[in-house]
Design a protein around this motif. Structure first.
Motif, PDB file in Angstrom:
ATOM      1  N   SER A  75      49.730  31.844  40.185  1.00  0.00           N
ATOM      2  CA  SER A  75      50.052  32.872  41.171  1.00  0.00           C
ATOM      3  C   SER A  75      51.554  33.143  41.245  1.00  0.00           C
ATOM      4  O   SER A  75      51.972  34.198  41.719  1.00  0.00           O
ATOM      5  CB  SER A  75      49.527  32.476  42.551  1.00  0.00           C
ATOM      6  N   LEU A  76      52.370  32.223  40.770  1.00  0.00           N
ATOM      7  CA  LEU A  76      53.818  32.397  40.800  1.00  0.00           C
ATOM      8  C   LEU A  76      54.412  32.595  39.410  1.00  0.00           C
ATOM      9  O   LEU A  76      55.607  32.440  39.221  1.00  0.00           O
ATOM     10  CB  LEU A  76      54.475  31.159  41.433  1.00  0.00           C
ATOM     11  N   SER A  77      53.599  32.969  38.460  1.00  0.00           N
ATOM     12  CA  SER A  77      54.014  32.847  37.070  1.00  0.00           C
ATOM     13  C   SER A  77      54.589  34.104  36.441  1.00  0.00           C
ATOM     14  O   SER A  77      54.141  34.505  35.390  1.00  0.00           O
ATOM     15  CB  SER A  77      52.840  32.371  36.247  1.00  0.00           C
ATOM     16  N   ALA A  78      55.605  34.703  37.024  1.00  0.00           N
ATOM     17  CA  ALA A  78      56.225  35.818  36.330  1.00  0.00           C
ATOM     18  C   ALA A  78      57.588  36.158  36.908  1.00  0.00           C
ATOM     19  O   ALA A  78      57.716  36.397  38.090  1.00  0.00           O
ATOM     20  CB  ALA A  78      55.322  37.031  36.384  1.00  0.00           C
ATOM     21  N   CYS A  79      58.578  36.161  36.040  1.00  0.00           N
ATOM     22  CA  CYS A  79      59.925  36.603  36.382  1.00  0.00           C
ATOM     23  C   CYS A  79      60.302  37.685  35.385  1.00  0.00           C
ATOM     24  O   CYS A  79      59.917  37.631  34.242  1.00  0.00           O
ATOM     25  CB  CYS A  79      60.938  35.474  36.236  1.00  0.00           C
ATOM     26  N   GLY A  80      61.093  38.621  35.807  1.00  0.00           N
ATOM     27  CA  GLY A  80      61.608  39.626  34.889  1.00  0.00           C
ATOM     28  C   GLY A  80      60.942  40.967  35.048  1.00  0.00           C
ATOM     29  O   GLY A  80      59.969  41.123  35.780  1.00  0.00           O
ATOM     30  N   GLU A  81      61.505  41.926  34.361  1.00  0.00           N
ATOM     31  CA  GLU A  81      61.012  43.303  34.430  1.00  0.00           C
ATOM     32  C   GLU A  81      60.099  43.651  33.265  1.00  0.00           C
ATOM     33  O   GLU A  81      59.111  44.341  33.437  1.00  0.00           O
ATOM     34  CB  GLU A  81      62.199  44.274  34.457  1.00  0.00           C
ATOM     35  N   GLY A 105      49.299  31.212  32.366  1.00  0.00           N
ATOM     36  CA  GLY A 105      50.546  31.751  32.903  1.00  0.00           C
ATOM     37  C   GLY A 105      51.067  32.925  32.090  1.00  0.00           C
ATOM     38  O   GLY A 105      51.510  33.933  32.645  1.00  0.00           O
ATOM     39  N   ALA A 106      51.014  32.809  30.769  1.00  0.00           N
ATOM     40  CA  ALA A 106      51.467  33.907  29.910  1.00  0.00           C
ATOM     41  C   ALA A 106      50.575  35.131  30.089  1.00  0.00           C
ATOM     42  O   ALA A 106      51.063  36.260  30.155  1.00  0.00           O
ATOM     43  CB  ALA A 106      51.473  33.463  28.449  1.00  0.00           C
ATOM     44  N   GLY A 107      49.288  34.908  30.188  1.00  0.00           N
ATOM     45  CA  GLY A 107      48.369  36.029  30.411  1.00  0.00           C
ATOM     46  C   GLY A 107      48.620  36.710  31.735  1.00  0.00           C
ATOM     47  O   GLY A 107      48.642  37.944  31.825  1.00  0.00           O
ATOM     48  N   THR A 108      48.833  35.916  32.768  1.00  0.00           N
ATOM     49  CA  THR A 108      49.114  36.493  34.081  1.00  0.00           C
ATOM     50  C   THR A 108      50.419  37.270  34.062  1.00  0.00           C
ATOM     51  O   THR A 108      50.506  38.375  34.597  1.00  0.00           O
ATOM     52  CB  THR A 108      49.179  35.388  35.156  1.00  0.00           C
ATOM     53  N   ALA A 112      51.853  38.692  31.503  1.00  0.00           N
ATOM     54  CA  ALA A 112      51.728  39.886  30.675  1.00  0.00           C
ATOM     55  C   ALA A 112      50.862  40.960  31.334  1.00  0.00           C
ATOM     56  O   ALA A 112      51.082  42.147  31.121  1.00  0.00           O
ATOM     57  CB  ALA A 112      51.138  39.518  29.316  1.00  0.00           C
ATOM     58  N   LEU A 113      49.907  40.557  32.140  1.00  0.00           N
ATOM     59  CA  LEU A 113      48.971  41.516  32.728  1.00  0.00           C
ATOM     60  C   LEU A 113      49.371  42.025  34.105  1.00  0.00           C
ATOM     61  O   LEU A 113      48.669  42.850  34.676  1.00  0.00           O
ATOM     62  CB  LEU A 113      47.572  40.890  32.798  1.00  0.00           C
ATOM     63  N   THR A 114      50.472  41.519  34.644  1.00  0.00           N
ATOM     64  CA  THR A 114      50.952  42.002  35.939  1.00  0.00           C
ATOM     65  C   THR A 114      52.278  42.721  35.740  1.00  0.00           C
ATOM     66  O   THR A 114      52.920  42.566  34.712  1.00  0.00           O
ATOM     67  CB  THR A 114      51.160  40.841  36.929  1.00  0.00           C
ATOM     68  N   ASP A 115      52.660  43.516  36.721  1.00  0.00           N
ATOM     69  CA  ASP A 115      53.979  44.137  36.640  1.00  0.00           C
ATOM     70  C   ASP A 115      54.854  43.616  37.771  1.00  0.00           C
ATOM     71  O   ASP A 115      54.403  42.885  38.649  1.00  0.00           O
ATOM     72  CB  ASP A 115      53.903  45.668  36.639  1.00  0.00           C
ATOM     73  N   SER A 116      56.133  43.979  37.745  1.00  0.00           N
ATOM     74  CA  SER A 116      57.079  43.408  38.696  1.00  0.00           C
ATOM     75  C   SER A 116      56.817  43.837  40.131  1.00  0.00           C
ATOM     76  O   SER A 116      57.347  43.237  41.059  1.00  0.00           O
ATOM     77  CB  SER A 116      58.508  43.772  38.301  1.00  0.00           C
ATOM     78  N   LYS A 117      56.009  44.837  40.343  1.00  0.00           N
ATOM     79  CA  LYS A 117      55.671  45.250  41.700  1.00  0.00           C
ATOM     80  C   LYS A 117      54.581  44.348  42.292  1.00  0.00           C
ATOM     81  O   LYS A 117      54.438  44.265  43.498  1.00  0.00           O
ATOM     82  CB  LYS A 117      55.222  46.702  41.716  1.00  0.00           C
ATOM     83  N   GLN A 118      53.799  43.697  41.435  1.00  0.00           N
ATOM     84  CA  GLN A 118      52.736  42.820  41.907  1.00  0.00           C
ATOM     85  C   GLN A 118      53.258  41.410  42.177  1.00  0.00           C
ATOM     86  O   GLN A 118      52.947  40.823  43.202  1.00  0.00           O
ATOM     87  CB  GLN A 118      51.607  42.760  40.883  1.00  0.00           C
ATOM     88  N   ILE A 119      53.996  40.851  41.227  1.00  0.00           N
ATOM     89  CA  ILE A 119      54.574  39.515  41.349  1.00  0.00           C
ATOM     90  C   ILE A 119      55.996  39.602  40.832  1.00  0.00           C
ATOM     91  O   ILE A 119      56.211  39.996  39.699  1.00  0.00           O
ATOM     92  CB  ILE A 119      53.796  38.468  40.514  1.00  0.00           C
ATOM     93  N   ASP A 120      56.987  39.218  41.649  1.00  0.00           N
ATOM     94  CA  ASP A 120      58.376  39.284  41.214  1.00  0.00           C
ATOM     95  C   ASP A 120      59.136  38.089  41.740  1.00  0.00           C
ATOM     96  O   ASP A 120      59.337  37.927  42.923  1.00  0.00           O
ATOM     97  CB  ASP A 120      59.032  40.575  41.719  1.00  0.00           C
TER      98      ASP A 120
END
Length: 80
Positions: free
Chosen positions: A16-22, A60-63, A65-73
């Motif tokens: 649920s916390l697995s994404a940083c960056g644009e 984590g990589a799938g999450t 790649a499949l989300t954008d920065s507006k969903q998780i940032d």
């Protein structure tokens, strides 16, 4: 049963916390790293940290790649 709950909680938290960056690449890379770390920690509970890291990294990589920065940032990645 308690060990399974702890492991599942760690994996869910990491994913649920697995994404940083644009960019998609940044998000997949950071998601994979966070997921692998959490998965290895969860895998230690079951005696299989490498398997846990592989599963957590893939999730984590799938999450990421499949989300954008507006969903998780989580902000700017450390490599930027």
């Amino acid at each position: 049963m308690k060990r399974a709950f702890i492991a599942l909680s760690l994996v869910v938290s990491a994913v649920s916390l697995s994404a940083c960056g644009e960019s998609t690449g940044d998000r997949a890379l950071s998601g994979g790293a966070i997921g692998a770390g959490a998965g290895a920690g969860a895998g230690l509970l079951f005696g299989a940290p490498a398997t846990g890291a592989a599963v957590g990294g893939a999730l984590g990589a799938g999450t990421g790649a499949l989300t954008d920065s507006k969903q998780i940032d989580l902000g700017k990645p450390v490599w930027r």
